[in-house]
Design a protein around this motif. Structure first.
Motif, PDB file in Angstrom:
ATOM      1  N   GLU A 175       0.863  -1.186   0.000  1.00 24.75           N
ATOM      2  CA  GLU A 175       0.000   0.000   0.000  1.00 24.75           C
ATOM      3  C   GLU A 175       0.895   1.230   0.000  1.00 24.75           C
ATOM      4  OE1 GLU A 175      -3.560   2.144   2.632  1.00 24.75           O
ATOM      5  OE2 GLU A 175      -3.104   0.020   2.920  1.00 24.75           O
ATOM      6  N   LYS A 176       0.709   2.093  -0.982  1.00 24.24           N
ATOM      7  CA  LYS A 176       1.579   3.253  -1.142  1.00 24.24           C
ATOM      8  C   LYS A 176       1.202   4.362  -0.149  1.00 24.24           C
ATOM      9  CE  LYS A 176       3.633   1.148  -4.480  1.00 24.24           C
ATOM     10  NZ  LYS A 176       4.983   0.566  -4.261  1.00 24.24           N
ATOM     11  N   PHE A 177       2.229   5.034   0.347  1.00 24.87           N
ATOM     12  CA  PHE A 177       1.992   6.127   1.293  1.00 24.87           C
ATOM     13  C   PHE A 177       1.474   7.356   0.556  1.00 24.87           C
ATOM     14  CE2 PHE A 177       4.113   3.581   4.380  1.00 24.87           C
ATOM     15  CZ  PHE A 177       3.638   4.042   5.598  1.00 24.87           C
ATOM     16  N   THR A 178       0.502   7.994   1.154  1.00 30.56           N
ATOM     17  CA  THR A 178      -0.123   9.226   0.677  1.00 30.56           C
ATOM     18  C   THR A 178      -0.224  10.180   1.860  1.00 30.56           C
ATOM     19  OG1 THR A 178      -2.342   8.455   1.260  1.00 30.56           O
ATOM     20  CG2 THR A 178      -1.532   7.912  -0.975  1.00 30.56           C
ATOM     21  N   PRO A 179      -0.545  11.458   1.628  1.00 28.57           N
ATOM     22  CA  PRO A 179      -0.763  12.358   2.765  1.00 28.57           C
ATOM     23  C   PRO A 179      -1.817  11.821   3.730  1.00 28.57           C
ATOM     24  CG  PRO A 179      -0.550  13.639   0.756  1.00 28.57           C
ATOM     25  CD  PRO A 179      -0.589  12.191   0.338  1.00 28.57           C
ATOM     26  N   GLU A 180      -2.853  11.183   3.188  1.00 25.38           N
ATOM     27  CA  GLU A 180      -3.918  10.640   4.036  1.00 25.38           C
ATOM     28  C   GLU A 180      -3.414   9.479   4.891  1.00 25.38           C
ATOM     29  OE1 GLU A 180      -5.355  13.022   0.887  1.00 25.38           O
ATOM     30  OE2 GLU A 180      -4.186  11.147   0.721  1.00 25.38           O
ATOM     31  N   LEU A 181      -2.546   8.634   4.294  1.00 22.34           N
ATOM     32  CA  LEU A 181      -2.002   7.518   5.061  1.00 22.34           C
ATOM     33  C   LEU A 181      -1.067   8.031   6.151  1.00 22.34           C
ATOM     34  CD1 LEU A 181      -2.091   4.453   5.292  1.00 22.34           C
ATOM     35  CD2 LEU A 181      -0.150   4.323   3.725  1.00 22.34           C
ATOM     36  N   PHE A 182      -0.345   9.104   5.869  1.00 22.61           N
ATOM     37  CA  PHE A 182       0.508   9.699   6.901  1.00 22.61           C
ATOM     38  C   PHE A 182      -0.337  10.327   8.015  1.00 22.61           C
ATOM     39  CE2 PHE A 182       4.237   9.840   3.869  1.00 22.61           C
ATOM     40  CZ  PHE A 182       5.035   9.014   4.652  1.00 22.61           C
ATOM     41  N   ASP A 183      -1.489  10.897   7.654  1.00 19.80           N
ATOM     42  CA  ASP A 183      -2.405  11.399   8.689  1.00 19.80           C
ATOM     43  C   ASP A 183      -2.836  10.262   9.607  1.00 19.80           C
ATOM     44  OD1 ASP A 183      -2.263  13.940   7.615  1.00 19.80           O
ATOM     45  OD2 ASP A 183      -4.173  13.799   6.538  1.00 19.80           O
ATOM     46  N   ALA A 184      -3.111   9.109   9.002  1.00 22.42           N
ATOM     47  CA  ALA A 184      -3.510   7.944   9.790  1.00 22.42           C
ATOM     48  C   ALA A 184      -2.366   7.468  10.687  1.00 22.42           C
ATOM     49  CB  ALA A 184      -3.954   6.816   8.858  1.00 22.42           C
ATOM     50  N   LEU A 185      -1.128   7.581  10.180  1.00 19.01           N
ATOM     51  CA  LEU A 185       0.037   7.198  10.985  1.00 19.01           C
ATOM     52  C   LEU A 185       0.152   8.093  12.213  1.00 19.01           C
ATOM     53  CD1 LEU A 185       2.622   5.536  11.391  1.00 19.01           C
ATOM     54  CD2 LEU A 185       3.808   7.163   9.901  1.00 19.01           C
ATOM     55  N   ASP A 186       0.023   9.396  12.025  1.00 22.55           N
ATOM     56  CA  ASP A 186       0.064  10.322  13.159  1.00 22.55           C
ATOM     57  C   ASP A 186      -1.025   9.994  14.176  1.00 22.55           C
ATOM     58  OD1 ASP A 186       2.228  11.735  12.294  1.00 22.55           O
ATOM     59  OD2 ASP A 186       1.157  13.600  11.897  1.00 22.55           O
ATOM     60  N   LYS A 187      -2.210   9.714  13.655  1.00 23.21           N
ATOM     61  CA  LYS A 187      -3.344   9.394  14.535  1.00 23.21           C
ATOM     62  C   LYS A 187      -3.042   8.151  15.364  1.00 23.21           C
ATOM     63  CE  LYS A 187      -8.351   8.589  14.434  1.00 23.21           C
ATOM     64  NZ  LYS A 187      -9.556   8.476  13.553  1.00 23.21           N
ATOM     65  N   GLU A 188      -2.417   7.168  14.728  1.00 22.55           N
ATOM     66  CA  GLU A 188      -2.102   5.930  15.430  1.00 22.55           C
ATOM     67  C   GLU A 188      -1.021   6.154  16.483  1.00 22.55           C
ATOM     68  OE1 GLU A 188      -1.477   1.279  14.140  1.00 22.55           O
ATOM     69  OE2 GLU A 188      -2.682   2.665  12.968  1.00 22.55           O
ATOM     70  N   LEU A 189      -0.020   6.993  16.173  1.00 19.06           N
ATOM     71  CA  LEU A 189       1.014   7.310  17.163  1.00 19.06           C
ATOM     72  C   LEU A 189       0.399   7.974  18.391  1.00 19.06           C
ATOM     73  CD1 LEU A 189       3.881   8.687  14.862  1.00 19.06           C
ATOM     74  CD2 LEU A 189       3.764   6.436  15.952  1.00 19.06           C
ATOM     75  N   ARG A 190      -0.473   8.918  18.147  1.00 18.98           N
ATOM     76  CA  ARG A 190      -1.100   9.648  19.259  1.00 18.98           C
ATOM     77  C   ARG A 190      -2.057   8.755  20.047  1.00 18.98           C
ATOM     78  NH1 ARG A 190      -0.757  14.355  15.495  1.00 18.98           N
ATOM     79  NH2 ARG A 190       0.607  15.864  16.552  1.00 18.98           N
ATOM     80  N   LYS A 191      -2.730   7.877  19.340  1.00 20.33           N
ATOM     81  CA  LYS A 191      -3.612   6.926  20.029  1.00 20.33           C
ATOM     82  C   LYS A 191      -2.804   6.034  20.957  1.00 20.33           C
ATOM     83  CE  LYS A 191      -6.688   2.989  19.150  1.00 20.33           C
ATOM     84  NZ  LYS A 191      -7.265   2.103  18.099  1.00 20.33           N
ATOM     85  N   GLY A 192      -1.635   5.614  20.505  1.00 19.94           N
ATOM     86  CA  GLY A 192      -0.839   4.683  21.290  1.00 19.94           C
ATOM     87  C   GLY A 192      -0.098   5.305  22.451  1.00 19.94           C
ATOM     88  N   LEU A 193       0.393   6.559  22.267  1.00 17.98           N
ATOM     89  CA  LEU A 193       1.264   7.144  23.290  1.00 17.98           C
ATOM     90  C   LEU A 193       0.772   8.476  23.851  1.00 17.98           C
ATOM     91  CD1 LEU A 193       4.772   6.286  21.795  1.00 17.98           C
ATOM     92  CD2 LEU A 193       3.655   5.241  23.771  1.00 17.98           C
ATOM     93  N   ALA A 194      -0.274   9.026  23.256  1.00 19.58           N
ATOM     94  CA  ALA A 194      -0.921  10.239  23.790  1.00 19.58           C
ATOM     95  C   ALA A 194       0.086  11.335  24.106  1.00 19.58           C
ATOM     96  CB  ALA A 194      -1.761   9.868  25.017  1.00 19.58           C
TER      97      ALA A 194
END
Length: 353
Positions: A175-194
């Motif tokens: 799955e190729k990275f896009t700005p939207e996928l990077f947004d999801a990555l940030d969201k996941e980082l914040r979900k995990g470590l707040a």
């Protein structure tokens, strides 16, 4: 004489530890040792042998390393980790590595069906080098948070994140990275470590750009950074630019990037050649630099510490290795650590400022 030497050694170690506990030090005044591809487990032996036999022109020796768990690495004292992330928005894309169709597996793969769930996955190479200590990014983050909660005053941990989207030569498409996928990555980082994440916004503070803040040494002190993690995107091309797109000075982003000096986003830089003469000057200016003590098992096989010594002397704040423990695949005493046996010390270039 032995007693005198022991007393001097203990005194020196205590002095070093007391410096590290100096809450007034900025995080860029540290130098830490960490691991490369920290999640990685040894490639399936039969698969390794099969690929090597079919393509004798390609050496796979660089893949002959493995790691203990993230928790064990942190307990040992390492304060840098590297995590590769593969996008899997719908889930299941990498649930059955095609390499397992070529050889008989020695151990169960993904026994809890974590790979079938949507979300970022953590492994090295699609279909081939897929063994991992934590299948998903959320599992990795949960492990980090659990350890951090149990050690709330820990030195900040620097984590390099490599977004990977190379297709497999066995036909699986990434799955190729896009700005939207990077947004999801940030969201996941914040979900995990707040609130345990040191973000570019925190470092930029009142300054116009992130680089301006860094050049004014606006990194947080240890007092503010203890118990936290700092993420750096490990890419210097198109994916790096996609991550920064529409986020000037990385405003709102969870991770730092490998931006060139002179760019508004410049703060953390990768200089993998530890003998690069520019590293010390970049450290003095205020940037945080990541370099490597070894790569592709070459230094370990030769018991060669040249690059590690250069890394230490350069002042690069983050030094990565595959060998905080000696190899279990070939006979070599090569092991990367500081003289006192630790993996964290005051930076030799800017730590006395």
């Amino acid at each position: 004489m032995k007693q005198i030497l022991l007393t001097l050694f203990i005194a020196g170690t205590l002095h070093c530890n007391s410096q590290i506990k100096n809450d007034k030090l900025k995080i860029n005044q540290l130098q830490v040792i960490g691991s490369h591809n920290s999640y990685r487990q040894n490639i399936e032996p039969e698969l390794y042998n099969l690929i090597q036999a079919k393509d004798t022109s390609r050496s796979l020796k660089g893949l002959q390393y493995t790691h203990i768990s993230l928790t064990e690495q942190l307990n040992k004292g390492l304060r840098n980790l590297e995590i590769d992330v593969q996008g899997d928005t719908k889930g299941g894309k990498y649930a059955h590595p095609k390499g397992l169709d070529l050889v008989k597996s020695q151990a169960a793969y993904d026994p809890n069906a974590e790979m079938k769930k949507p979300g970022f996955k953590v492994f090295h190479m699609i279909d081939i080098d897929f063994r991992t200590s934590c299948y998903t990014l959320q599992n990795c983050l949960a492990e980090l948070k659990k350890w951090s909660d149990a050690n709330p005053d820990h030195i900040p941990v620097f984590i390099t994140l490599e977004p990977k989207d190379d297709d497999s030569f066995l036909s699986t498409k990434a799955e190729k990275f896009t700005p939207e996928l990077f947004d999801a990555l940030d969201k996941e980082l914040r979900k995990g470590l707040a609130d345990k994440i040191i973000t570019p916004d925190m470092v930029r503070g009142k300054y116009t750009t992130l680089e301006e803040a860094v050049l004014h040494h606006n990194w947080p002190t240890l007092k503010k950074a203890k118990g936290k993690f700092l993420f750096i995107l490990d890419n210097n091309g198109a994916k790096r630019d996609l991550y920064a797109l529409n986020h000037p000075s990385l405003k709102g982003r969870a991770a730092f990037i490998n931006a060139d000096p002179g760019k508004p986003e410049a703060a953390t830089l990768f200089r993998n050649n530890s003998e690069d003469p520019q590293i010390a000057d970049l450290v003095k200016k205020g940037y945080i630099i990541r370099t490597r003590a070894d790569s592709d098992t070459k230094e370990a096989r030769a018991n060669d510490y040249k690059h590690f010594e250069a890394a230490k002397n350069s002042g690069a704040q983050v030094i990565t290795t595959d060998y905080y423990l000696p190899s279990t695949f070939f006979d070599s005493p090569y092991q990367v650590k500081y003289d006192d046996g630790s993996y964290v010390r005051v930076n030799p270039i800017n730590g006395t400022e």
